[in-house]
Design a protein around this motif. Sequence first.
Motif, PDB file in Angstrom:
ATOM      1  N   GLU A 128       0.821  -1.240   0.001  1.00  0.00           N
ATOM      2  CA  GLU A 128       0.068   0.032   0.026  1.00  0.00           C
ATOM      3  C   GLU A 128       0.769   1.417  -0.118  1.00  0.00           C
ATOM      4  N   PHE A 129       1.923   1.249   0.960  1.00  0.00           N
ATOM      5  CA  PHE A 129       2.449   2.563   0.992  1.00  0.00           C
ATOM      6  C   PHE A 129       3.831   2.682   0.283  1.00  0.00           C
ATOM      7  N   VAL A 130       4.459   1.713  -0.172  1.00  0.00           N
ATOM      8  CA  VAL A 130       5.590   1.530  -0.844  1.00  0.00           C
ATOM      9  C   VAL A 130       5.425   1.558  -2.540  1.00  0.00           C
ATOM     10  N   ARG A 183       2.223   1.116  -4.159  1.00  0.00           N
ATOM     11  CA  ARG A 183       0.925   1.896  -4.755  1.00  0.00           C
ATOM     12  C   ARG A 183       1.112   3.591  -4.258  1.00  0.00           C
ATOM     13  N   ARG A 184       1.216   3.800  -2.976  1.00  0.00           N
ATOM     14  CA  ARG A 184       1.218   5.229  -2.837  1.00  0.00           C
ATOM     15  C   ARG A 184       2.690   5.894  -2.848  1.00  0.00           C
ATOM     16  N   ARG A 185       3.690   5.087  -2.944  1.00  0.00           N
ATOM     17  CA  ARG A 185       5.066   5.550  -2.941  1.00  0.00           C
ATOM     18  C   ARG A 185       5.555   6.607  -1.866  1.00  0.00           C
ATOM     19  N   TRP A 186       4.926   6.325  -0.726  1.00  0.00           N
ATOM     20  CA  TRP A 186       5.504   7.284   0.260  1.00  0.00           C
ATOM     21  C   TRP A 186       6.632   7.118   0.800  1.00  0.00           C
ATOM     22  N   LEU A 187       7.153   5.805   0.853  1.00  0.00           N
ATOM     23  CA  LEU A 187       8.605   5.447   1.250  1.00  0.00           C
ATOM     24  C   LEU A 187       8.934   4.529   0.183  1.00  0.00           C
ATOM     25  N   THR A 188      10.598   4.528   0.070  1.00  0.00           N
ATOM     26  CA  THR A 188      11.255   3.767  -0.866  1.00  0.00           C
ATOM     27  C   THR A 188      11.314   2.444  -0.340  1.00  0.00           C
ATOM     28  N   ASP A 189      11.786   1.376  -0.823  1.00  0.00           N
ATOM     29  CA  ASP A 189      11.875  -0.041  -0.383  1.00  0.00           C
ATOM     30  C   ASP A 189      13.117   0.179   0.749  1.00  0.00           C
ATOM     31  N   SER A 190      14.062   0.773   0.629  1.00  0.00           N
ATOM     32  CA  SER A 190      15.291   0.831   1.584  1.00  0.00           C
ATOM     33  C   SER A 190      14.632   1.535   2.825  1.00  0.00           C
ATOM     34  N   ALA A 191      14.016   2.587   2.575  1.00  0.00           N
ATOM     35  CA  ALA A 191      13.531   3.296   3.687  1.00  0.00           C
ATOM     36  C   ALA A 191      12.376   2.517   4.561  1.00  0.00           C
ATOM     37  N   TYR A 192      11.670   2.013   3.810  1.00  0.00           N
ATOM     38  CA  TYR A 192      10.759   1.005   4.405  1.00  0.00           C
ATOM     39  C   TYR A 192      11.407  -0.187   5.264  1.00  0.00           C
ATOM     40  N   GLY A 193      12.583  -0.589   4.464  1.00  0.00           N
ATOM     41  CA  GLY A 193      13.270  -1.754   5.333  1.00  0.00           C
ATOM     42  C   GLY A 193      13.880  -1.265   6.653  1.00  0.00           C
ATOM     43  N   GLU A 194      14.221   0.113   6.551  1.00  0.00           N
ATOM     44  CA  GLU A 194      14.803   0.575   7.739  1.00  0.00           C
ATOM     45  C   GLU A 194      13.880   0.750   8.668  1.00  0.00           C
ATOM     46  N   GLN A 235      11.356  -4.019  14.803  1.00  0.00           N
ATOM     47  CA  GLN A 235      11.561  -5.284  14.963  1.00  0.00           C
ATOM     48  C   GLN A 235      12.426  -5.535  16.111  1.00  0.00           C
ATOM     49  N   LEU A 236      13.366  -4.464  16.192  1.00  0.00           N
ATOM     50  CA  LEU A 236      14.423  -4.352  17.375  1.00  0.00           C
ATOM     51  C   LEU A 236      13.871  -3.898  18.723  1.00  0.00           C
ATOM     52  N   LEU A 237      12.734  -3.196  18.502  1.00  0.00           N
ATOM     53  CA  LEU A 237      12.330  -2.775  19.778  1.00  0.00           C
ATOM     54  C   LEU A 237      11.196  -3.775  20.490  1.00  0.00           C
ATOM     55  N   PRO A 238      11.002  -3.684  21.737  1.00  0.00           N
ATOM     56  CA  PRO A 238       9.692  -4.409  22.423  1.00  0.00           C
ATOM     57  C   PRO A 238       8.457  -3.910  21.744  1.00  0.00           C
ATOM     58  N   GLY A 239       7.519  -4.666  22.032  1.00  0.00           N
ATOM     59  CA  GLY A 239       6.063  -4.185  21.684  1.00  0.00           C
ATOM     60  C   GLY A 239       5.601  -4.862  20.146  1.00  0.00           C
ATOM     61  N   PRO A 240       4.479  -4.496  19.662  1.00  0.00           N
ATOM     62  CA  PRO A 240       3.967  -5.125  18.635  1.00  0.00           C
ATOM     63  C   PRO A 240       4.666  -4.164  17.078  1.00  0.00           C
ATOM     64  N   ALA A 241       5.536  -4.900  16.310  1.00  0.00           N
ATOM     65  CA  ALA A 241       5.994  -4.373  15.351  1.00  0.00           C
ATOM     66  C   ALA A 241       5.561  -3.937  14.265  1.00  0.00           C
ATOM     67  N   SER A 242       4.253  -4.441  13.904  1.00  0.00           N
ATOM     68  CA  SER A 242       3.464  -4.366  12.776  1.00  0.00           C
ATOM     69  C   SER A 242       2.642  -2.924  13.342  1.00  0.00           C
ATOM     70  N   SER A 243       2.274  -2.722  14.470  1.00  0.00           N
ATOM     71  CA  SER A 243       1.731  -1.503  14.874  1.00  0.00           C
ATOM     72  C   SER A 243       2.821  -0.419  14.924  1.00  0.00           C
ATOM     73  N   GLN A 244       3.936  -0.536  15.260  1.00  0.00           N
ATOM     74  CA  GLN A 244       5.009   0.568  15.342  1.00  0.00           C
ATOM     75  C   GLN A 244       5.470   0.916  13.903  1.00  0.00           C
ATOM     76  N   VAL A 245       5.251  -0.090  13.005  1.00  0.00           N
ATOM     77  CA  VAL A 245       5.672   0.108  11.499  1.00  0.00           C
ATOM     78  C   VAL A 245       4.533   1.162  11.097  1.00  0.00           C
ATOM     79  N   GLY A 246       3.292   0.827  11.269  1.00  0.00           N
ATOM     80  CA  GLY A 246       2.138   1.756  10.665  1.00  0.00           C
ATOM     81  C   GLY A 246       2.269   3.179  11.406  1.00  0.00           C
TER      82      GLY A 246
END
Length: 336
Positions: free
Chosen positions: A14-16, A18-29, A35-46
């Motif tokens: 959706e965001f890389v 289709r919408r191109r809000w982020l590049t692939d490398s930025a999204y990977g970062e 993922q390194l932090l505690p807590g829900p990773a997918s929620s933190q990414v969103g």
Amino acid sequence: MGGPAAHLGFFHDEFVKRRRWLTDSAYGEVVALCQLLPGPASSQVGLTIGFLRGHYCGAFAAWLGFTLPSALIMISFALGLSAWPEAGSGGWIHGLKLFVVAVVAQAVWQMGRTLCPDRPRIAMALLVAVSLLIIGETWMQILALAIAGAVGSVVQLGSNAASEPLQVPLQSRKPALFAVAFAVLLLVSFLPQAIGSLGWIAAEMYRAGALVFGGGHVVLPWLQEGFVASGAMAADTFLAGYGVAQAMPGPLFSFSGFLGGSQAGAIGGVVAVIAVFLPGTLLVFAGLAAGAAECAGRGDPAALNSVHISRLTPAGTRVGKSAGFQPQSGRHRQKT
């Protein structure tokens, strides 16, 4: 539905793409940092994507849109089960127990295939698993993360490919303020509270969000020990809520709404949802500036890769325990 892997895949499409809000490398970062932090990773990414797009208002809108539907469903289910307790005594509860075990086992298997593709990483995962089986306390999990990162850095596991810097709109002093707030609230969460009170719910949820690495499946035994082993909730009720959470869209951490709602009604559900997501949110804001620089090439991808492997094992060591939910002796529980 589908867990963190499905959520991250949807975000990428959706965001890389289709919408191109982020590049692939930025999204990977962004994914690597969360993922390194505690807590829900997918929620933190969103939340991070929302922040990069619209600062704090964007972050709040992203978190609310991703979390609210499942949280409302789980709180409503808790209220319905409280009003009709006989519904929790049917044979469907036993089916949900088997379903929960199968879901956790399948999640561990999928993560293992991705994170442990060779013998060195398989060996590392097994060593961490054995360590956590012998010493199941929280400090051992954190120590395992640190050791895994150090070992991975030495033996150079994973890719060392550099990527473009991630531009983070944070002022220099704000990350430190978020880190201090996280630490202070964590210390406060260890103060004694009456079991079942709003303060106790908030403390249990905040510690779960602050100290558990590995996402929704790994937080399950922590919450079980806090709510079931303490006597605040019946094991069948706990399993019924978790089984329903598996079928809901959105993050598995929305299961907190069921636990809080079962203890203190709708207000308890709201407090639980906010408390379990708060530490991860504070850590994202605290780590974005520094983490973006480290993940952009000046950090150590091999160490990060090894930390991801060590995050897999807490769920794996507890798959069998998920069926019976026997109390674990490692963690201190609050007394009234």
